[in-house]
Design a protein around this motif. Structure first.
Motif, mmCIF file in Angstrom:
data_model
loop_
_atom_site.group_PDB
_atom_site.id
_atom_site.type_symbol
_atom_site.label_atom_id
_atom_site.label_comp_id
_atom_site.label_asym_id
_atom_site.label_seq_id
_atom_site.Cartn_x
_atom_site.Cartn_y
_atom_site.Cartn_z
ATOM 1 N N THR A 1 0.854 -1.184 0.000
ATOM 2 C CA THR A 1 0.000 0.000 0.000
ATOM 3 C C THR A 1 0.887 1.230 0.000
ATOM 4 O OG1 THR A 1 -1.668 -1.188 1.266
ATOM 5 C CG2 THR A 1 -1.843 1.203 1.212
ATOM 6 N N TYR A 2 0.646 2.132 -0.927
ATOM 7 C CA TYR A 2 1.412 3.372 -1.011
ATOM 8 C C TYR A 2 0.488 4.534 -0.683
ATOM 9 C CZ TYR A 2 4.858 0.535 -3.428
ATOM 10 O OH TYR A 2 5.790 -0.425 -3.738
ATOM 11 N N TYR A 3 0.994 5.459 0.095
ATOM 12 C CA TYR A 3 0.228 6.644 0.461
ATOM 13 C C TYR A 3 0.871 7.865 -0.170
ATOM 14 C CZ TYR A 3 -1.825 3.505 3.858
ATOM 15 O OH TYR A 3 -2.474 2.455 4.445
ATOM 16 N N ALA A 4 0.100 8.613 -0.877
ATOM 17 C CA ALA A 4 0.617 9.820 -1.516
ATOM 18 C C ALA A 4 0.560 10.986 -0.537
ATOM 19 C CB ALA A 4 -0.186 10.149 -2.761
ATOM 20 N N ARG A 5 1.667 11.714 -0.448
ATOM 21 C CA ARG A 5 1.681 12.927 0.361
ATOM 22 C C ARG A 5 1.255 14.087 -0.512
ATOM 23 N NH1 ARG A 5 7.524 13.609 2.677
ATOM 24 N NH2 ARG A 5 7.033 15.476 1.542
ATOM 25 N N PRO A 6 0.584 15.060 0.064
ATOM 26 C CA PRO A 6 0.247 16.244 -0.739
ATOM 27 C C PRO A 6 1.539 16.940 -1.180
ATOM 28 C CG PRO A 6 -0.710 16.389 1.472
ATOM 29 C CD PRO A 6 0.101 15.140 1.423
ATOM 30 N N MET A 7 1.540 17.466 -2.387
ATOM 31 C CA MET A 7 2.712 18.146 -2.914
ATOM 32 C C MET A 7 2.951 19.440 -2.139
ATOM 33 S SD MET A 7 3.675 19.626 -6.725
ATOM 34 C CE MET A 7 2.335 18.775 -7.421
ATOM 35 N N THR A 8 4.215 19.663 -1.771
ATOM 36 C CA THR A 8 4.575 20.901 -1.096
ATOM 37 C C THR A 8 4.492 22.051 -2.086
ATOM 38 O OG1 THR A 8 6.070 19.709 0.359
ATOM 39 C CG2 THR A 8 6.380 22.085 0.208
ATOM 40 N N LYS A 9 3.859 23.127 -1.680
ATOM 41 C CA LYS A 9 3.775 24.317 -2.525
ATOM 42 C C LYS A 9 4.688 25.384 -1.930
ATOM 43 C CE LYS A 9 -0.730 23.231 -4.254
ATOM 44 N NZ LYS A 9 -2.074 23.655 -4.522
ATOM 45 N N TRP A 10 5.383 26.116 -2.792
ATOM 46 C CA TRP A 10 6.376 27.092 -2.384
ATOM 47 C C TRP A 10 6.003 28.466 -2.889
ATOM 48 C CZ3 TRP A 10 9.897 25.070 0.838
ATOM 49 C CH2 TRP A 10 10.152 23.704 0.768
ATOM 50 N N GLU A 11 6.462 29.469 -2.170
ATOM 51 C CA GLU A 11 6.408 30.838 -2.674
ATOM 52 C C GLU A 11 7.847 31.340 -2.702
ATOM 53 O OE1 GLU A 11 4.421 33.762 -0.213
ATOM 54 O OE2 GLU A 11 4.682 32.521 1.553
ATOM 55 N N ASN B 1 23.316 45.204 -13.183
ATOM 56 C CA ASN B 1 24.586 45.591 -12.578
ATOM 57 C C ASN B 1 25.175 44.360 -11.885
ATOM 58 O OD1 ASN B 1 26.724 46.614 -11.151
ATOM 59 N ND2 ASN B 1 25.538 48.133 -10.014
ATOM 60 N N PRO B 2 26.192 43.751 -12.475
ATOM 61 C CA PRO B 2 26.762 42.529 -11.889
ATOM 62 C C PRO B 2 27.329 42.713 -10.487
ATOM 63 C CG PRO B 2 27.637 42.934 -14.098
ATOM 64 C CD PRO B 2 26.818 44.128 -13.712
ATOM 65 N N GLU B 3 27.608 43.966 -10.097
ATOM 66 C CA GLU B 3 28.116 44.205 -8.746
ATOM 67 C C GLU B 3 26.999 44.216 -7.708
ATOM 68 O OE1 GLU B 3 30.750 47.528 -8.589
ATOM 69 O OE2 GLU B 3 31.814 46.883 -10.385
ATOM 70 N N GLN B 4 25.758 44.363 -8.145
ATOM 71 C CA GLN B 4 24.589 44.315 -7.250
ATOM 72 C C GLN B 4 24.139 42.862 -7.140
ATOM 73 O OE1 GLN B 4 22.542 46.687 -5.421
ATOM 74 N NE2 GLN B 4 21.922 44.693 -4.670
ATOM 75 N N LEU B 5 24.176 42.299 -5.936
ATOM 76 C CA LEU B 5 23.765 40.906 -5.747
ATOM 77 C C LEU B 5 22.275 40.820 -5.480
ATOM 78 C CD1 LEU B 5 26.709 39.665 -3.516
ATOM 79 C CD2 LEU B 5 26.411 39.397 -5.985
ATOM 80 N N VAL B 6 21.682 39.716 -5.947
ATOM 81 C CA VAL B 6 20.260 39.452 -5.734
ATOM 82 C C VAL B 6 20.132 38.075 -5.093
ATOM 83 C CG1 VAL B 6 18.016 39.140 -6.841
ATOM 84 C CG2 VAL B 6 19.609 40.851 -7.727
ATOM 85 N N ALA B 7 19.374 37.996 -4.009
ATOM 86 C CA ALA B 7 19.134 36.727 -3.326
ATOM 87 C C ALA B 7 17.786 36.169 -3.765
ATOM 88 C CB ALA B 7 19.145 36.933 -1.816
ATOM 89 N N TYR B 8 17.748 34.867 -4.039
ATOM 90 C CA TYR B 8 16.504 34.158 -4.324
ATOM 91 C C TYR B 8 16.170 33.328 -3.099
ATOM 92 C CZ TYR B 8 16.761 35.545 -9.190
ATOM 93 O OH TYR B 8 16.783 36.281 -10.352
ATOM 94 N N LEU B 9 14.957 33.510 -2.589
ATOM 95 C CA LEU B 9 14.525 32.836 -1.363
ATOM 96 C C LEU B 9 13.233 32.069 -1.614
ATOM 97 C CD1 LEU B 9 15.065 36.214 0.060
ATOM 98 C CD2 LEU B 9 16.161 34.372 1.304
ATOM 99 N N LYS B 10 12.989 31.059 -0.774
ATOM 100 C CA LYS B 10 11.739 30.314 -0.865
ATOM 101 C C LYS B 10 11.263 29.963 0.531
ATOM 102 C CE LYS B 10 13.311 25.547 -1.058
ATOM 103 N NZ LYS B 10 13.286 24.289 -1.767
ATOM 104 N N ARG B 11 9.953 29.745 0.646
ATOM 105 C CA ARG B 11 9.386 29.198 1.883
ATOM 106 C C ARG B 11 8.107 28.463 1.516
ATOM 107 N NH1 ARG B 11 7.047 34.396 5.300
ATOM 108 N NH2 ARG B 11 5.556 35.084 3.732
ATOM 109 N N GLU B 12 7.719 27.551 2.386
ATOM 110 C CA GLU B 12 6.509 26.783 2.134
ATOM 111 C C GLU B 12 5.311 27.733 2.147
ATOM 112 O OE1 GLU B 12 4.261 22.783 3.753
ATOM 113 O OE2 GLU B 12 6.308 23.229 4.416
ATOM 114 N N LYS B 13 4.465 27.583 1.137
ATOM 115 C CA LYS B 13 3.296 28.438 1.015
ATOM 116 C C LYS B 13 2.271 28.057 2.074
ATOM 117 C CE LYS B 13 0.502 30.480 -2.539
ATOM 118 N NZ LYS B 13 0.245 30.537 -3.978
ATOM 119 N N GLN B 14 1.756 29.067 2.760
ATOM 120 C CA GLN B 14 0.747 28.837 3.788
ATOM 121 C C GLN B 14 -0.627 28.682 3.115
ATOM 122 O OE1 GLN B 14 1.791 28.485 7.006
ATOM 123 N NE2 GLN B 14 3.799 28.730 6.067
ATOM 124 N N ALA B 15 -1.361 27.705 3.560
ATOM 125 C CA ALA B 15 -2.679 27.434 2.960
ATOM 126 C C ALA B 15 -3.695 28.482 3.314
ATOM 127 C CB ALA B 15 -3.186 26.080 3.417
#
Length: 67
Positions: A9-19, A53-67
């Motif tokens: 028996t396999y149980y599927a977990r709900p897919m994690t959603k991200w923002e 501007n290559p000297e300006q850094l940009v951060a990419y962030l993620k977190r689990e989306k709240q339902a």
């Protein structure tokens, strides 16, 4: 006499959603900026040079989306 194996028996977990968020990083305040976002549940994914501007850094962030 061979016994039949019980079916698995396999149980599927709900897919994690991200923002996602992109955040410009100021060189003199990088740690403070990342700490602030981290306290709000954001996880750093990557830091890249800015598109205009290559000297300006940009951060990419993620977190689990709240339902």
């Amino acid at each position: 006499m061979a016994s039949a194996a019980a079916p698995r028996t396999y149980y599927a977990r709900p897919m994690t959603k991200w923002e996602y968020a992109t955040v410009p990083l100021l060189v003199h305040a990088t740690k403070q900026i990342l700490d602030t976002w981290g306290e709000d549940g954001w996880e750093l994914v990557q830091v890249v040079p800015g598109p205009n501007n290559p000297e300006q850094l940009v951060a990419y962030l993620k977190r689990e989306k709240q339902a």
